[in-house]
Design a protein around this motif. Structure first.
Motif, PDB file in Angstrom:
ATOM      1  N   LYS A 241       0.847  -1.190   0.000  1.00 15.03           N
ATOM      2  CA  LYS A 241       0.000   0.000   0.000  1.00 15.03           C
ATOM      3  C   LYS A 241       0.885   1.243   0.000  1.00 15.03           C
ATOM      4  CE  LYS A 241      -3.028  -0.107   3.264  1.00 15.03           C
ATOM      5  NZ  LYS A 241      -3.918   0.027   4.427  1.00 15.03           N
ATOM      6  N   VAL A 242       0.569   2.206  -0.868  1.00 19.54           N
ATOM      7  CA  VAL A 242       1.259   3.499  -0.850  1.00 19.54           C
ATOM      8  C   VAL A 242       0.909   4.185   0.464  1.00 19.54           C
ATOM      9  CG1 VAL A 242       1.438   5.781  -1.927  1.00 19.54           C
ATOM     10  CG2 VAL A 242       1.220   3.737  -3.369  1.00 19.54           C
ATOM     11  N   ILE A 243       1.962   4.610   1.220  1.00 21.10           N
ATOM     12  CA  ILE A 243       1.711   5.302   2.489  1.00 21.10           C
ATOM     13  C   ILE A 243       2.299   6.715   2.502  1.00 21.10           C
ATOM     14  CG2 ILE A 243       1.451   3.172   3.806  1.00 21.10           C
ATOM     15  CD1 ILE A 243       4.313   3.629   4.893  1.00 21.10           C
TER      16      ILE A 243
ATOM     17  N   GLU B  40      -6.297   6.579   9.823  1.00 18.50           N
ATOM     18  CA  GLU B  40      -5.286   5.524   9.666  1.00 18.50           C
ATOM     19  C   GLU B  40      -4.273   5.912   8.594  1.00 18.50           C
ATOM     20  OE1 GLU B  40      -3.141   2.023  10.163  1.00 18.50           O
ATOM     21  OE2 GLU B  40      -4.645   2.947  11.467  1.00 18.50           O
ATOM     22  N   ASP B  41      -4.756   6.465   7.481  1.00 19.32           N
ATOM     23  CA  ASP B  41      -3.848   6.907   6.415  1.00 19.32           C
ATOM     24  C   ASP B  41      -2.912   8.010   6.911  1.00 19.32           C
ATOM     25  OD1 ASP B  41      -4.975   5.135   4.630  1.00 19.32           O
ATOM     26  OD2 ASP B  41      -6.134   6.652   3.554  1.00 19.32           O
ATOM     27  N   ILE B  42      -3.431   8.918   7.711  1.00 21.23           N
ATOM     28  CA  ILE B  42      -2.604  10.007   8.261  1.00 21.23           C
ATOM     29  C   ILE B  42      -1.527   9.428   9.164  1.00 21.23           C
ATOM     30  CG2 ILE B  42      -2.628  12.014   9.812  1.00 21.23           C
ATOM     31  CD1 ILE B  42      -5.455  12.622   8.584  1.00 21.23           C
TER      32      ILE B  42
ATOM     33  N   ASP C 178       2.427   9.846   8.497  1.00 15.70           N
ATOM     34  CA  ASP C 178       3.277  10.440   9.520  1.00 15.70           C
ATOM     35  C   ASP C 178       4.393   9.485   9.940  1.00 15.70           C
ATOM     36  OD1 ASP C 178       1.677  12.665   9.346  1.00 15.70           O
ATOM     37  OD2 ASP C 178       0.647  12.323  11.266  1.00 15.70           O
ATOM     38  N   SER C 179       4.066   8.206  10.008  1.00 14.76           N
ATOM     39  CA  SER C 179       5.082   7.200  10.335  1.00 14.76           C
ATOM     40  C   SER C 179       6.150   7.145   9.245  1.00 14.76           C
ATOM     41  CB  SER C 179       4.421   5.829  10.500  1.00 14.76           C
ATOM     42  OG  SER C 179       5.392   4.839  10.700  1.00 14.76           O
ATOM     43  N   ALA C 180       5.737   7.207   7.981  1.00 20.75           N
ATOM     44  CA  ALA C 180       6.702   7.195   6.873  1.00 20.75           C
ATOM     45  C   ALA C 180       7.624   8.409   6.955  1.00 20.75           C
ATOM     46  CB  ALA C 180       5.973   7.168   5.529  1.00 20.75           C
ATOM     47  N   ILE C 181       7.079   9.560   7.293  1.00 23.21           N
ATOM     48  CA  ILE C 181       7.894  10.780   7.423  1.00 23.21           C
ATOM     49  C   ILE C 181       8.869  10.642   8.582  1.00 23.21           C
ATOM     50  CG2 ILE C 181       7.795  13.244   7.996  1.00 23.21           C
ATOM     51  CD1 ILE C 181       5.105  13.296   6.391  1.00 23.21           C
ATOM     52  N   THR C 182       8.409  10.113   9.705  1.00 20.64           N
ATOM     53  CA  THR C 182       9.289   9.895  10.858  1.00 20.64           C
ATOM     54  C   THR C 182      10.426   8.939  10.493  1.00 20.64           C
ATOM     55  OG1 THR C 182       7.501  10.288  12.429  1.00 20.64           O
ATOM     56  CG2 THR C 182       9.393   9.039  13.243  1.00 20.64           C
TER      57      THR C 182
END
Length: 159
Positions: A75-77, A131-133, A137-141
């Motif tokens: 899934k694209v995150i 959930e998408d947010i 945010d996890s990907a950015i972290t």
């Protein structure tokens, strides 16, 4: 059409050729399946050929056994200008059971490229749900953490 197919799941049976010396599916086979699903997801989102630039945080939670039905969900995150962060979960189950269990999880970064192999723009993915947010945010972290780790690794690379 690019920018519409955000996720996909590959399903297949784990085969005897996938086994390691311990009698379970080899981690390298799982990593190959992850890369295939990440590519298919990224190509579907971008409408372009994509290359893997990073695979990290791979967690092998439970083994996969030969004969299990394996599901690799991608899934694209998060999207950058040319990159896509793909979250992947691998689940497996005995074909005689409906109970699936998580076996592996990771994030893969794919970059879309043009015919000359240069990075090419991708459609922006905008989170729609809470959930998408959280996933974005996890990907950015994780991206920020990788930058710090990269700086620390420079001492080892240049010595």
């Amino acid at each position: 059409m690019p920018g519409q197919d955000r996720e996909l799941t590959l399903r297949f049976l784990a085969e005897p050729a996938d086994v390691n010396f311990g009698g379970k599916v080899h981690g390298g086979a799982v990593m190959k399946w992850i890369d295939l699903a990440a590519y298919a997801c990224a190509a579907g989102w971008s409408g372009k050929y994509c290359i893997t630039v990073y695979a990290g945080g791979i967690r092998f939670v439970q083994p996969i056994f030969v004969g299990n039905i394996v599901e690799v969900s991608a899934k694209v995150i998060y999207t950058g200008s040319t990159s896509m962060h793909i979250g992947l979960d691998v689940r497996a189950r005995d074909p005689k059971s409906s109970e699936r269990h998580l076996t592996t999880h990771c994030v893969v970064i794919m970059v879309a490229v043009d015919d000359a192999g240069r990075p090419s723009s991708v459609p922006e993915w905008v989170p729609q749900t809470d959930e998408d947010i959280k996933l974005r945010d996890s990907a950015i972290t994780l991206m920020e953490m990788r930058k710090k780790i990269g700086q620390e690794m420079e001492a080892h690379v240049n010595s």
